[in-house]
Design a protein around this motif. Structure first.
Motif, PDB file in Angstrom:
ATOM      1  N   TYR A  59       0.881  -1.144   0.145  1.00  0.00           N
ATOM      2  CA  TYR A  59       0.079   0.002  -0.033  1.00  0.00           C
ATOM      3  C   TYR A  59       0.970   1.083  -0.037  1.00  0.00           C
ATOM      4  O   TYR A  59       1.905   1.176   0.347  1.00  0.00           O
ATOM      5  CB  TYR A  59      -0.810   0.047   1.258  1.00  0.00           C
ATOM      6  N   ARG A  93      -4.033   9.704   2.265  1.00  0.00           N
ATOM      7  CA  ARG A  93      -5.137   8.659   2.182  1.00  0.00           C
ATOM      8  C   ARG A  93      -4.088   7.201   1.966  1.00  0.00           C
ATOM      9  O   ARG A  93      -3.429   7.600   1.029  1.00  0.00           O
ATOM     10  CB  ARG A  93      -6.207   8.771   1.402  1.00  0.00           C
ATOM     11  N   THR A  94      -4.748   6.321   2.387  1.00  0.00           N
ATOM     12  CA  THR A  94      -3.833   4.807   2.097  1.00  0.00           C
ATOM     13  C   THR A  94      -4.801   4.154   1.161  1.00  0.00           C
ATOM     14  O   THR A  94      -5.947   3.849   1.331  1.00  0.00           O
ATOM     15  CB  THR A  94      -3.780   4.351   3.709  1.00  0.00           C
ATOM     16  N   TYR A  95      -3.753   3.620   0.257  1.00  0.00           N
ATOM     17  CA  TYR A  95      -4.528   2.829  -0.893  1.00  0.00           C
ATOM     18  C   TYR A  95      -3.711   1.706  -1.347  1.00  0.00           C
ATOM     19  O   TYR A  95      -2.313   1.858  -1.346  1.00  0.00           O
ATOM     20  CB  TYR A  95      -4.811   3.677  -2.114  1.00  0.00           C
ATOM     21  N   THR A  96      -4.184   0.478  -1.390  1.00  0.00           N
ATOM     22  CA  THR A  96      -3.403  -0.640  -2.183  1.00  0.00           C
ATOM     23  C   THR A  96      -2.848  -0.474  -3.451  1.00  0.00           C
ATOM     24  O   THR A  96      -3.746   0.152  -4.252  1.00  0.00           O
ATOM     25  CB  THR A  96      -4.307  -1.974  -2.034  1.00  0.00           C
ATOM     26  N   VAL A 109      -4.275   1.621  -9.099  1.00  0.00           N
ATOM     27  CA  VAL A 109      -4.905   1.698  -7.679  1.00  0.00           C
ATOM     28  C   VAL A 109      -6.548   1.670  -7.940  1.00  0.00           C
ATOM     29  O   VAL A 109      -6.909   2.624  -8.861  1.00  0.00           O
ATOM     30  CB  VAL A 109      -4.506   3.023  -6.921  1.00  0.00           C
ATOM     31  N   PHE A 111      -9.903   2.460  -6.341  1.00  0.00           N
ATOM     32  CA  PHE A 111     -10.759   3.405  -5.229  1.00  0.00           C
ATOM     33  C   PHE A 111     -12.091   3.122  -5.220  1.00  0.00           C
ATOM     34  O   PHE A 111     -12.827   3.293  -6.248  1.00  0.00           O
ATOM     35  CB  PHE A 111     -10.336   4.877  -5.702  1.00  0.00           C
ATOM     36  N   ALA A 120     -10.217  11.384  -1.335  1.00  0.00           N
ATOM     37  CA  ALA A 120      -9.491  10.412  -2.323  1.00  0.00           C
ATOM     38  C   ALA A 120     -10.599   9.651  -3.111  1.00  0.00           C
ATOM     39  O   ALA A 120     -10.464   9.571  -4.497  1.00  0.00           O
ATOM     40  CB  ALA A 120      -8.730   9.240  -1.658  1.00  0.00           C
ATOM     41  N   SER A 158     -13.120  -1.900   0.192  1.00  0.00           N
ATOM     42  CA  SER A 158     -11.809  -1.334   0.298  1.00  0.00           C
ATOM     43  C   SER A 158     -10.769  -2.283   0.242  1.00  0.00           C
ATOM     44  O   SER A 158      -9.677  -1.924  -0.057  1.00  0.00           O
ATOM     45  CB  SER A 158     -11.959  -0.434   1.595  1.00  0.00           C
ATOM     46  N   TYR A 263      -9.466  -0.927   7.936  1.00  0.00           N
ATOM     47  CA  TYR A 263      -8.931   0.101   6.605  1.00  0.00           C
ATOM     48  C   TYR A 263      -9.486   1.263   6.733  1.00  0.00           C
ATOM     49  O   TYR A 263      -9.174   2.166   5.893  1.00  0.00           O
ATOM     50  CB  TYR A 263      -9.121  -0.693   5.135  1.00  0.00           C
TER      51      TYR A 263
END
Ligand SMILES: Cc1cc2nc3c(=O)[nH]c(=O)nc-3n(C[C@H](O)[C@H](O)[C@H](O)COP(=O)(O)OP(=O)(O)OC[C@H]3O[C@@H](n4cnc5c(N)ncnc54)[C@H](O)[C@@H]3O)c2cc1C
Length: 285
Positions: A59, A93-96, A109, A111, A120, A158, A263
């Motif tokens: 992430y 913001r945190t994203y994989t 990514v 969303f 985000a 998510s 998450y």
């Protein structure tokens, strides 16, 4: 199981910019994956600064520059943090990372599009080629343990990118069950799964995300295979607390067998959600 199982703990609150390099990416295209998810594919010269790690839940922190704070892209995060007060730093913001393809020069990514609230989700829904996406990272903590007898994966929208990336990394001989909570059939995505890995789509059917126990109910009611399981379960915080009880109280799993975290949290921005991790309500394990 191997004597050194894959790492399972995650620290999503670590100050990513300290140890993790910044990459200023350019949006190449977007793809609508369903009513509630959009894929942003980014790349450009900045991608050369991105160094992947060997985790399927890799992430990044995405940094959103607010022009009202007197900042303009591209920015040097280290300089911003050294020179400006915290209230002028970009929001994160945190994203994989759903997919990283160095040969194609692309990083994808996915969303969740969850309405007008937040930073985000709305940004991704409106992203166009040429937009800047500033990331730091990656972090990560999980990859499926090849020595496990079977795999159990569970998540809401998510965590769908992380669950899908994990499933797609499994060998053809892997077995297990994956539970994915989405709103409706229209949100179901194709995932390349081994023949022995059964996908269970759990539908909310219009109920707001993060308000029900459908995911934990499905895991509780689902099959439980023989042998040692390796679990990956992530999503809305209360939903993960319910799954925590399934895995540890009902099934008696050991901590090392389970990767589990929130998450996001219903009714909280990511800033509030991260801050609450230090309070009783925010603790899952
Ligand atoms: C390690 C990690 C990996 C993650 N990977 C992904 C990923 O690949 N894709 C992804 O979409 N999310 C992912 N998330 C979750 C994401 O960081 C949060 O959902 C984040 O709050 C979204 O920011 P936002 O600016 O859109 O909304 P925020 O400003 O944070 O929140 C605004 C409002 O929207 C609500 N909200 C936030 N997320 C959701 C949601 N998913 N569904 C419904 N309502 C929501 C909040 O509760 C709040 O009321 C990940 C989180 C972590 C910790």
């Amino acid at each position: 199981m191997s004597s050194s199982p894959a790492p399972t703990s995650a620290d999503h609150t670590a100050p990513a910019a300290k140890k993790r390099p910044q990459a200023n990416l350019t949006v190449l295209r977007t793809e609508r994956l369903g009513p509630h998810m959009v894929r942003v594919v980014a790349g450009g010269p900045g991608l050369s600064a991105f160094e992947p790690k060997g985790f399927t839940d890799m992430y990044v922190k995405i940094h959103f520059v607010d022009p009202a704070a007197g900042l303009a892209e591209p920015i040097d995060l280290a300089a911003v943090r050294a020179e400006l007060p915290r209230d002028r730093w970009p929001a994160t913001r945190t994203y994989t990372i759903r997919r990283f393809d160095p040969a194609a020069g692309e990083l994808a990514v996915d969303f969740v599009v969850h309405g007008d609230a937040g930073l985000a989700g709305p940004w991704a829904a409106n992203a166009v080629p040429g937009d800047t996406m500033i990331i730091t990272g990656p972090g990560g903590a999980y990859r499926p343990d090849p020595a496990a007898d079977w795999h159990l994966l569970a998540g809401d929208d998510s965590a769908l990118p992380a669950v899908a990336a994990a499933i797609e990394s499994l060998p053809a001989t892997a077995v297990g069950h994956a539970y994915l909570e989405v709103d409706s059939d229209a949100d179901v995505q194709p995932i390349q799964a081994p023949a022995g890995l059964e996908l269970h789509w759990v539908l909310r059917r219009g109920a707001p995300a993060g308000t029900g126990s459908a995911l934990a109910d499905a895991v509780t009611a689902g099959p439980w295979l023989a042998g040692r399981v390796h679990v990956f379960a992530h999503g809305e915080r209360e939903s993960m607390k319910a799954l925590r009880d399934v895995f540890f109280k009902q099934r008696g799993l050991e901590r090392s067998q389970v990767s589990l975290s929130g998450y996001w949290a219903y009714g909280r921005t990511e800033d509030s959600f991260q801050a609450e991790k230090k309070q009783p309500i925010g603790k899952i394990l």
